[in-house]
Write a protein that holds these residues in place. Structure first.
Motif, PDB file in Angstrom:
ATOM      1  N   ASN A   1       0.962 -14.313 -10.543  1.00 32.86           N
ATOM      2  CA  ASN A   1       1.514 -13.899 -11.840  1.00 32.86           C
ATOM      3  C   ASN A   1       2.121 -15.066 -12.622  1.00 32.86           C
ATOM      4  N   GLY A   2       1.945 -16.279 -12.115  1.00 30.65           N
ATOM      5  CA  GLY A   2       2.502 -17.459 -12.769  1.00 30.65           C
ATOM      6  C   GLY A   2       3.864 -17.838 -12.245  1.00 30.65           C
ATOM      7  N   GLU A   3       4.429 -16.960 -11.419  1.00 31.83           N
ATOM      8  CA  GLU A   3       5.737 -17.223 -10.822  1.00 31.83           C
ATOM      9  C   GLU A   3       5.641 -17.198  -9.300  1.00 31.83           C
ATOM     10  N   HIS A   4       4.451 -17.490  -8.803  1.00 25.89           N
ATOM     11  CA  HIS A   4       4.183 -17.602  -7.368  1.00 25.89           C
ATOM     12  C   HIS A   4       4.364 -16.270  -6.623  1.00 25.89           C
ATOM     13  N   LYS A   5       4.008 -15.202  -7.308  1.00 28.79           N
ATOM     14  CA  LYS A   5       3.984 -13.875  -6.707  1.00 28.79           C
ATOM     15  C   LYS A   5       2.698 -13.180  -7.145  1.00 28.79           C
ATOM     16  N   PRO A   6       2.218 -12.208  -6.354  1.00 28.52           N
ATOM     17  CA  PRO A   6       1.003 -11.495  -6.776  1.00 28.52           C
ATOM     18  C   PRO A   6       1.278 -10.595  -7.976  1.00 28.52           C
ATOM     19  N   ASN A   7       0.291 -10.483  -8.851  1.00 34.11           N
ATOM     20  CA  ASN A   7       0.412  -9.646 -10.041  1.00 34.11           C
ATOM     21  C   ASN A   7       0.659  -8.185  -9.711  1.00 34.11           C
ATOM     22  N   LEU A   8      -0.046  -7.685  -8.668  1.00 38.30           N
ATOM     23  CA  LEU A   8       0.055  -6.283  -8.242  1.00 38.30           C
ATOM     24  C   LEU A   8      -0.303  -5.327  -9.379  1.00 38.30           C
ATOM     25  N   GLN A   9      -1.324  -5.714 -10.163  1.00 36.80           N
ATOM     26  CA  GLN A   9      -1.742  -4.898 -11.295  1.00 36.80           C
ATOM     27  C   GLN A   9      -2.943  -4.018 -10.935  1.00 36.80           C
ATOM     28  N   PHE A  10      -2.994  -2.878 -11.569  1.00 35.50           N
ATOM     29  CA  PHE A  10      -4.120  -1.961 -11.468  1.00 35.50           C
ATOM     30  C   PHE A  10      -4.179  -1.215 -12.795  1.00 35.50           C
ATOM     31  N   ALA A  11      -5.129  -0.319 -12.943  1.00 39.82           N
ATOM     32  CA  ALA A  11      -5.269   0.386 -14.209  1.00 39.82           C
ATOM     33  C   ALA A  11      -5.509   1.866 -13.970  1.00 39.82           C
TER      34      ALA A  11
ATOM     35  N   ILE B   1       0.812  -1.212   0.000  1.00 39.93           N
ATOM     36  CA  ILE B   1       0.000   0.000   0.000  1.00 39.93           C
ATOM     37  C   ILE B   1       0.850   1.269   0.000  1.00 39.93           C
ATOM     38  N   GLN B   2       2.018   1.246   0.596  1.00 44.24           N
ATOM     39  CA  GLN B   2       2.850   2.454   0.623  1.00 44.24           C
ATOM     40  C   GLN B   2       3.341   2.830  -0.774  1.00 44.24           C
ATOM     41  N   LYS B   3       3.501   1.850  -1.641  1.00 48.96           N
ATOM     42  CA  LYS B   3       3.863   2.128  -3.030  1.00 48.96           C
ATOM     43  C   LYS B   3       2.627   2.475  -3.855  1.00 48.96           C
TER      44      LYS B   3
ATOM     45  N   ASP C   1      -4.395   2.261 -19.362  1.00 50.62           N
ATOM     46  CA  ASP C   1      -3.045   1.765 -19.125  1.00 50.62           C
ATOM     47  C   ASP C   1      -3.023   0.806 -17.939  1.00 50.62           C
ATOM     48  N   ILE C   2      -2.605  -0.442 -18.180  1.00 55.98           N
ATOM     49  CA  ILE C   2      -2.423  -1.409 -17.103  1.00 55.98           C
ATOM     50  C   ILE C   2      -1.035  -1.202 -16.509  1.00 55.98           C
ATOM     51  N   GLN C   3      -0.979  -1.011 -15.200  1.00 54.26           N
ATOM     52  CA  GLN C   3       0.293  -0.808 -14.534  1.00 54.26           C
ATOM     53  C   GLN C   3       0.498  -1.840 -13.435  1.00 54.26           C
ATOM     54  N   ARG C   4       1.715  -1.917 -12.956  1.00 57.63           N
ATOM     55  CA  ARG C   4       2.064  -2.900 -11.927  1.00 57.63           C
ATOM     56  C   ARG C   4       3.039  -2.285 -10.939  1.00 57.63           C
ATOM     57  N   ILE C   5       2.886  -2.589  -9.679  1.00 56.24           N
ATOM     58  CA  ILE C   5       3.853  -2.173  -8.667  1.00 56.24           C
ATOM     59  C   ILE C   5       5.100  -3.019  -8.814  1.00 56.24           C
ATOM     60  N   VAL C   6       6.253  -2.362  -8.813  1.00 57.86           N
ATOM     61  CA  VAL C   6       7.517  -3.096  -8.907  1.00 57.86           C
ATOM     62  C   VAL C   6       8.389  -2.784  -7.704  1.00 57.86           C
TER      63      VAL C   6
END
Length: 256
Positions: free
Chosen positions: A229-239, A37-39, A251-256
């Protein structure tokens, strides 16, 4: 106007469907919101409007669901104007009235004007868990009235899709497509089309991105924030949708 869209957060414990991915495959990461959430918050705060398309929680029990729901609402607090849509997991154990007392929305479906657009939130949830997802007659009449009375271009938000997107590659709904979309979606689309005011429809529920245009209206499924995300991590996607009159940049974005 910049609109931040997030869906299928499933705040709470991690969710595993053994029939989907196997015994060790986590489908939705319940701690993803709190951990990121901080990101996420600065991106939300930079937008004009935040739309939470829901499944904010994953249903476990009445007491746990209420606590998860309340905690997630506090985590999502933003400087931007925020509005909420009810998802199917949210109403599994908690009555709609109780949910509305927490999120302070006027109803499970409602409308509002913001930045020269008319915004409509729909409730396509079923009443009983064995019912189809449905926009009922009273809500269809209300929707028609809301569209007739506005002079603004209109954006629609609901949890379940009302387009006819394919579920062939969706591991949740491939074998039960009847649970993926609003059952009377054709009737609802007809109401939207007749108004000649609807620019776009945004939804969640199916966890994976989809976009198509039907008779001049764009239908966009926002991907799940907490999906694997297929690699055992959350997608963390939003738009983020940038809207200017009848033009939308999405625009689909992702937290990195």
């Amino acid at each position: 106007m910049k609109i931040f869209l997030i869906t299928d957060i499933h705040h709470g414990g991690n969710t595993n469907y053994p029939r989907v991915g196997g015994e060790l495959y986590i489908n939705s990461f319940g701690n993803a919101l709190e951990a990121n959430i901080q990101k996420l918050r600065p991106v939300m705060d930079s937008c004009d409007l935040v739309i939470n398309l829901w499944d904010l929680i994953y249903n476990e029990s009445p007491d746990k669901d209420t606590q998860y729901y309340t905690d997630a609402m506090q985590l999502l607090a933003s400087k931007a104007t925020m509005r909420h849509v009810l998802g199917n997991h949210d109403v599994w154990h908690i009555d709609r009235t109780d949910l509305l007392n927490i999120n302070h929305e006027p109803g499970s479906y409602y409308d509002f004007d913001f930045r020269w657009y008319h915004h409509i939130v729909l409730d396509g949830n079923r009443i009983e868990h064995t019912d189809p997802y449905l926009i009922r007659e009273d809500q269809k009449k209300w929707l028609t009235k809301s569209l007739n009375e506005t002079k603004f271009p209109t954006l629609i938000y609901l949890h379940h899709p009302i387009d006819d997107q394919s579920m062939e590659n969706n591991y949740y709904f491939k074998n039960r497509p009847q649970s993926s979309c609003v059952s009377n979606r054709g009737e609802v689309r007809s109401i939207l089309e007749k108004s000649e005011k609807v620019v776009a429809v945004f939804n969640g529920h199916t966890h994976f991105f989809s976009a198509q245009e039907v008779n001049g209206i764009r239908y966009i499924t926002v991907p799940s924030f907490a999906e694997n995300n297929g690699e055992h991590k959350p997608n963390l996607q939003f738009a983020i949708a940038t809207v200017s009159w009848n033009r939308i940049e999405f625009d689909i974005q992702r937290i990195v």
